[in-house]
Design a protein around this motif. Structure first.
Motif, PDB file in Angstrom:
ATOM      1  N   ALA A 153      -0.977  -5.765   9.431  1.00 23.40           N
ATOM      2  CA  ALA A 153      -2.288  -6.104   9.734  1.00 23.40           C
ATOM      3  C   ALA A 153      -3.305  -6.981   9.527  1.00 23.40           C
ATOM      4  N   THR A 154      -2.519  -7.883   9.876  1.00 25.14           N
ATOM      5  CA  THR A 154      -3.622  -9.352   9.597  1.00 25.14           C
ATOM      6  C   THR A 154      -4.964  -9.325  10.082  1.00 25.14           C
ATOM      7  N   GLN A 155      -5.444  -9.809   9.306  1.00 24.31           N
ATOM      8  CA  GLN A 155      -6.903  -9.855   9.443  1.00 24.31           C
ATOM      9  C   GLN A 155      -7.078 -11.230   9.349  1.00 24.31           C
ATOM     10  N   PRO A 156      -8.811 -11.320   9.917  1.00 23.31           N
ATOM     11  CA  PRO A 156      -9.260 -13.237  10.213  1.00 23.31           C
ATOM     12  C   PRO A 156      -8.684 -13.703   8.060  1.00 23.31           C
ATOM     13  N   GLY A 157      -9.962 -12.867   7.740  1.00 24.58           N
ATOM     14  CA  GLY A 157      -9.585 -12.808   6.181  1.00 24.58           C
ATOM     15  C   GLY A 157      -8.242 -13.279   5.397  1.00 24.58           C
ATOM     16  N   ASP A 158      -7.740 -13.100   5.877  1.00 21.22           N
ATOM     17  CA  ASP A 158      -5.746 -13.600   5.848  1.00 21.22           C
ATOM     18  C   ASP A 158      -6.141 -15.337   5.722  1.00 21.22           C
ATOM     19  N   SER A 159      -6.232 -15.794   6.985  1.00 21.85           N
ATOM     20  CA  SER A 159      -6.532 -17.019   7.084  1.00 21.85           C
ATOM     21  C   SER A 159      -6.815 -17.951   5.573  1.00 21.85           C
ATOM     22  N   ALA A 160      -5.331 -18.855   5.779  1.00 19.22           N
ATOM     23  CA  ALA A 160      -5.522 -19.595   4.363  1.00 19.22           C
ATOM     24  C   ALA A 160      -3.865 -20.084   4.387  1.00 19.22           C
ATOM     25  N   VAL A 161      -3.498 -20.953   3.206  1.00 17.22           N
ATOM     26  CA  VAL A 161      -2.843 -21.829   3.014  1.00 17.22           C
ATOM     27  C   VAL A 161      -1.830 -20.932   1.679  1.00 17.22           C
ATOM     28  N   TYR A 162      -0.614 -20.442   2.352  1.00 13.43           N
ATOM     29  CA  TYR A 162      -0.201 -19.688   1.250  1.00 13.43           C
ATOM     30  C   TYR A 162       1.330 -20.478   0.717  1.00 13.43           C
ATOM     31  N   PRO A 178      -5.469 -21.446  -6.116  1.00  8.88           N
ATOM     32  CA  PRO A 178      -4.592 -20.233  -5.749  1.00  8.88           C
ATOM     33  C   PRO A 178      -4.786 -18.962  -6.152  1.00  8.88           C
ATOM     34  N   GLN A 179      -4.496 -17.754  -5.511  1.00  2.19           N
ATOM     35  CA  GLN A 179      -5.470 -16.844  -5.760  1.00  2.19           C
ATOM     36  C   GLN A 179      -3.732 -15.804  -5.956  1.00  2.19           C
ATOM     37  N   PHE A 180      -3.683 -15.549  -6.716  1.00  4.91           N
ATOM     38  CA  PHE A 180      -2.117 -14.479  -7.050  1.00  4.91           C
ATOM     39  C   PHE A 180      -2.308 -12.971  -5.735  1.00  4.91           C
ATOM     40  N   ILE A 181      -1.271 -13.163  -4.966  1.00  8.55           N
ATOM     41  CA  ILE A 181      -0.814 -11.916  -4.076  1.00  8.55           C
ATOM     42  C   ILE A 181       0.726 -11.133  -4.431  1.00  8.55           C
ATOM     43  N   ILE A 182       1.189 -11.708  -5.019  1.00  6.96           N
ATOM     44  CA  ILE A 182       2.314 -10.687  -5.221  1.00  6.96           C
ATOM     45  C   ILE A 182       3.921 -11.573  -5.771  1.00  6.96           C
ATOM     46  N   ASP A 183       4.133 -10.901  -7.251  1.00  9.16           N
ATOM     47  CA  ASP A 183       5.189 -11.622  -7.713  1.00  9.16           C
ATOM     48  C   ASP A 183       6.265 -10.445  -7.775  1.00  9.16           C
ATOM     49  N   TYR A 229       1.043 -17.191  -3.395  1.00  8.51           N
ATOM     50  CA  TYR A 229       0.042 -17.361  -4.210  1.00  8.51           C
ATOM     51  C   TYR A 229      -1.126 -17.277  -2.483  1.00  8.51           C
ATOM     52  N   LYS A 230      -2.093 -17.467  -2.231  1.00 15.41           N
ATOM     53  CA  LYS A 230      -2.869 -17.574  -1.122  1.00 15.41           C
ATOM     54  C   LYS A 230      -3.964 -18.751  -1.833  1.00 15.41           C
ATOM     55  N   GLN A 231      -4.188 -19.491  -0.966  1.00 15.43           N
ATOM     56  CA  GLN A 231      -5.503 -20.353  -1.662  1.00 15.43           C
ATOM     57  C   GLN A 231      -6.168 -20.894  -0.216  1.00 15.43           C
ATOM     58  N   GLU A 232      -7.205 -20.772  -0.541  1.00 19.64           N
ATOM     59  CA  GLU A 232      -8.982 -21.072   0.640  1.00 19.64           C
ATOM     60  C   GLU A 232      -8.957 -22.225  -0.142  1.00 19.64           C
TER      61      GLU A 232
END
Lengths: 110, 112
Positions: free
Chosen positions: A79-88, A44-49, A36-39
């Motif tokens: 190719a990490t982007q600024p929008g990927d900044s978060a807690v995982y 938390p936002q589901f990313i992959i399972d 999960y990714k949490q901004e």
């Protein structure tokens, strides 16, 4: 008791580089794992399972690897982007009981 | 299609009071799980409801109780609030237990 843990609390990467976030789990009975990714200020936002009968699963720019031998889970972000900044967070699910780790804060530098 | 919705978004309660938090699952989902997330920590599993029954429970005292309604929405009740109950309370829904879960934005509870 058994718990999910993360190797590093923070990770800083340059924009465009690949990111790898690691997670160790100790409950060998867990059969379902989720990233999960949490901004800030959001749920938390589901990313992959991935289920325990697989060792790799790919999504859009993300790949999850599962090594059951050493009880290790990783999330690779291409190719990490600024929008990927978060807690995982990684989470393991055993009999409908989902346990989260403490999280890794990813910071992407422009 | 509305995702998981939680109400209220913020709440301030006094120690010793009781609180009820509400969750509407994503359309098509029948399973609701509740989590407590303290600042700077990962979510901690409270319990899960499926078919209007509590199916699994984490390490939380009986002061924490819940309910699931026939329309799959759910409530989390906390009695005799303690200062340590201050946290973000998250609801997640899924189609059946042990499948992809979607989270709401959470309810920020502050106990003073």
């Amino acid at each position: 008791g058994e718990s999910v843990g993360l190797h590093l609390p923070t990770l800083s990467v340059q924009e465009g580089d690949n990111s790898i976030i690691n997670c160790a789990y100790s409950n060998s009975a867990s059969d379902y794992f989720i990233w999960y990714k949490q901004e800030s200020g959001k749920g938390p936002q589901f990313i992959i399972d991935i289920r325990s009968n697989m060792d790799k699963r790919q999504g859009q720019r993300v790949t999850v690897l599962l090594n059951k031998t050493v009880k290790h889970l990783s999330l690779q972000i291409a190719a990490t982007q600024p929008g990927d900044s978060a807690v995982y967070f990684c989470a393991e699910n055993n009999n409908n009981d989902m346990r989260f780790g403490a999280g890794t804060r990813l910071t992407v530098k422009p | 299609d509305a995702g998981v919705t939680q109400s209220p978004t913020h709440l301030i309660k006094t120690r010793g009071q009781q609180v009820t938090l509400r969750c509407s699952p994503k359309s098509g989902h029948d399973t609701v799980s509740w989590y407590q997330q303290a600042l700077g920590q990962g979510p901690q599993f409270i319990f899960q409801y499926y078919e209007e029954e509590e199916r699994q429970r984490g390490n939380f005292p009986d002061r924490f109780s819940g309910h699931q309604f026939p329309n799959y929405s759910s409530e989390l009740n906390v009695n005799a609030l303690l200062l340590g109950d201050s946290a973000l309370y998250l609801c997640a829904s899924s189609f059946r237990p042990n499948t992809e879960a979607f989270f709401g934005q959470g309810t920020r509870l502050t106990v003073v």
